[in-house]
Design a protein around this motif. Sequence first.
Motif, PDB file in Angstrom:
ATOM      1  N   ASP A 106      36.471 -56.901 -45.790  1.00  0.00           N
ATOM      2  CA  ASP A 106      37.498 -56.366 -44.684  1.00  0.00           C
ATOM      3  C   ASP A 106      36.809 -55.642 -43.533  1.00  0.00           C
ATOM      4  N   LEU A 107      36.595 -56.478 -42.464  1.00  0.00           N
ATOM      5  CA  LEU A 107      35.882 -56.075 -41.238  1.00  0.00           C
ATOM      6  C   LEU A 107      36.264 -54.537 -40.964  1.00  0.00           C
ATOM      7  N   GLY A 108      37.653 -54.402 -40.722  1.00  0.00           N
ATOM      8  CA  GLY A 108      38.062 -53.198 -40.074  1.00  0.00           C
ATOM      9  C   GLY A 108      37.538 -51.866 -41.063  1.00  0.00           C
ATOM     10  N   ASP A 109      37.484 -52.162 -42.441  1.00  0.00           N
ATOM     11  CA  ASP A 109      37.063 -51.187 -43.311  1.00  0.00           C
ATOM     12  C   ASP A 109      35.446 -51.053 -43.336  1.00  0.00           C
ATOM     13  N   THR A 110      34.674 -52.022 -43.144  1.00  0.00           N
ATOM     14  CA  THR A 110      33.360 -52.111 -42.559  1.00  0.00           C
ATOM     15  C   THR A 110      33.217 -51.400 -41.410  1.00  0.00           C
ATOM     16  N   TRP A 111      33.884 -51.611 -40.489  1.00  0.00           N
ATOM     17  CA  TRP A 111      33.502 -50.793 -39.157  1.00  0.00           C
ATOM     18  C   TRP A 111      33.792 -49.255 -39.381  1.00  0.00           C
ATOM     19  N   ARG A 112      34.886 -48.978 -39.884  1.00  0.00           N
ATOM     20  CA  ARG A 112      34.998 -47.370 -40.379  1.00  0.00           C
ATOM     21  C   ARG A 112      34.048 -46.735 -40.912  1.00  0.00           C
ATOM     22  N   ALA A 153      30.827 -47.732 -40.875  1.00  0.00           N
ATOM     23  CA  ALA A 153      30.073 -47.540 -39.832  1.00  0.00           C
ATOM     24  C   ALA A 153      30.028 -46.582 -39.032  1.00  0.00           C
ATOM     25  N   GLY A 154      31.614 -46.124 -38.539  1.00  0.00           N
ATOM     26  CA  GLY A 154      31.692 -44.961 -37.722  1.00  0.00           C
ATOM     27  C   GLY A 154      31.453 -43.593 -38.536  1.00  0.00           C
ATOM     28  N   VAL A 155      31.859 -43.766 -39.877  1.00  0.00           N
ATOM     29  CA  VAL A 155      31.518 -42.340 -40.579  1.00  0.00           C
ATOM     30  C   VAL A 155      29.945 -42.059 -40.487  1.00  0.00           C
ATOM     31  N   TYR A 156      29.077 -43.248 -40.585  1.00  0.00           N
ATOM     32  CA  TYR A 156      27.633 -43.056 -40.504  1.00  0.00           C
ATOM     33  C   TYR A 156      27.153 -42.506 -39.237  1.00  0.00           C
ATOM     34  N   VAL A 157      27.821 -42.935 -37.995  1.00  0.00           N
ATOM     35  CA  VAL A 157      27.477 -42.588 -36.690  1.00  0.00           C
ATOM     36  C   VAL A 157      27.696 -41.278 -36.711  1.00  0.00           C
ATOM     37  N   GLY A 158      29.053 -40.812 -37.248  1.00  0.00           N
ATOM     38  CA  GLY A 158      29.302 -39.407 -37.113  1.00  0.00           C
ATOM     39  C   GLY A 158      28.385 -38.468 -37.820  1.00  0.00           C
ATOM     40  N   ARG A 159      27.858 -38.944 -38.967  1.00  0.00           N
ATOM     41  CA  ARG A 159      26.768 -38.135 -39.765  1.00  0.00           C
ATOM     42  C   ARG A 159      25.441 -38.004 -39.099  1.00  0.00           C
ATOM     43  N   ILE A 160      25.175 -39.138 -38.284  1.00  0.00           N
ATOM     44  CA  ILE A 160      23.987 -39.084 -37.682  1.00  0.00           C
ATOM     45  C   ILE A 160      23.839 -38.213 -36.502  1.00  0.00           C
ATOM     46  N   LEU A 161      24.950 -38.070 -35.854  1.00  0.00           N
ATOM     47  CA  LEU A 161      25.493 -37.400 -34.605  1.00  0.00           C
ATOM     48  C   LEU A 161      25.537 -36.004 -34.996  1.00  0.00           C
ATOM     49  N   LYS A 162      25.750 -35.721 -36.505  1.00  0.00           N
ATOM     50  CA  LYS A 162      25.702 -34.411 -36.775  1.00  0.00           C
ATOM     51  C   LYS A 162      24.443 -33.861 -37.174  1.00  0.00           C
ATOM     52  N   GLY A 163      23.484 -34.739 -37.250  1.00  0.00           N
ATOM     53  CA  GLY A 163      21.954 -34.358 -37.611  1.00  0.00           C
ATOM     54  C   GLY A 163      21.417 -34.810 -38.587  1.00  0.00           C
ATOM     55  N   GLU A 164      22.036 -35.609 -39.404  1.00  0.00           N
ATOM     56  CA  GLU A 164      21.684 -36.265 -40.735  1.00  0.00           C
ATOM     57  C   GLU A 164      20.609 -37.187 -40.466  1.00  0.00           C
ATOM     58  N   LYS A 165      19.427 -37.667 -41.322  1.00  0.00           N
ATOM     59  CA  LYS A 165      18.487 -38.410 -40.923  1.00  0.00           C
ATOM     60  C   LYS A 165      19.158 -39.756 -41.351  1.00  0.00           C
ATOM     61  N   PRO A 166      19.144 -40.904 -40.601  1.00  0.00           N
ATOM     62  CA  PRO A 166      19.616 -42.313 -41.201  1.00  0.00           C
ATOM     63  C   PRO A 166      18.839 -42.722 -42.249  1.00  0.00           C
ATOM     64  N   SER A 167      17.179 -42.422 -42.545  1.00  0.00           N
ATOM     65  CA  SER A 167      16.659 -42.692 -43.698  1.00  0.00           C
ATOM     66  C   SER A 167      17.088 -42.017 -44.703  1.00  0.00           C
ATOM     67  N   GLU A 168      17.918 -40.988 -44.598  1.00  0.00           N
ATOM     68  CA  GLU A 168      18.526 -40.313 -46.084  1.00  0.00           C
ATOM     69  C   GLU A 168      19.918 -40.502 -46.346  1.00  0.00           C
ATOM     70  N   LEU A 169      20.420 -41.457 -45.606  1.00  0.00           N
ATOM     71  CA  LEU A 169      21.957 -41.824 -45.879  1.00  0.00           C
ATOM     72  C   LEU A 169      21.814 -43.063 -46.832  1.00  0.00           C
ATOM     73  N   PRO A 170      22.862 -42.935 -47.726  1.00  0.00           N
ATOM     74  CA  PRO A 170      22.790 -44.173 -48.784  1.00  0.00           C
ATOM     75  C   PRO A 170      23.182 -45.211 -48.195  1.00  0.00           C
ATOM     76  N   VAL A 171      22.742 -46.488 -49.012  1.00  0.00           N
ATOM     77  CA  VAL A 171      23.116 -47.930 -48.682  1.00  0.00           C
ATOM     78  C   VAL A 171      24.238 -47.796 -48.870  1.00  0.00           C
ATOM     79  N   MET A 172      25.374 -48.446 -48.070  1.00  0.00           N
ATOM     80  CA  MET A 172      26.545 -48.798 -48.491  1.00  0.00           C
ATOM     81  C   MET A 172      26.979 -50.025 -48.524  1.00  0.00           C
ATOM     82  N   GLN A 173      27.926 -50.607 -49.347  1.00  0.00           N
ATOM     83  CA  GLN A 173      28.112 -51.946 -49.322  1.00  0.00           C
ATOM     84  C   GLN A 173      29.647 -51.767 -49.090  1.00  0.00           C
ATOM     85  N   PRO A 174      30.432 -53.160 -48.635  1.00  0.00           N
ATOM     86  CA  PRO A 174      31.694 -53.303 -48.637  1.00  0.00           C
ATOM     87  C   PRO A 174      32.472 -52.790 -49.830  1.00  0.00           C
TER      88      PRO A 174
END
Length: 116
Positions: free
Chosen positions: A55-61, A63-84
Amino acid sequence: MSRLKVGAFFPSTDPLFGLNGRGLHITMAYRYGIPAVCNGRVDAILGGLVSYGPDLGDTWRQAGVYVGRILKGEKPSELPVMQPTRFELVVNLKTAKLFGIDIPPAILTRADEVIE
């Protein structure tokens, strides 16, 4: 494929067909009379016989959560890999009728969307 009497095909999901060539595989399916079973809702809307994929809408949501976490200072390399986590089954009955294919009722009742 038409010479080999292929009954259906599942197009590649590479960028040529999946992004840049949107609809090319559907056009070819109609031209050669071979139904396409696809991996995205958009392909079924464009005329693919059936699609099953994320479900692409869910996938984009997600991705938005990830962007928010990165903008709040989390390191992308420390974020877990997420699958649909949500998948959609879409059946195009117009295409089925055009190709003379009967879709079993069990598939229709499980479909998230049926295009009539």
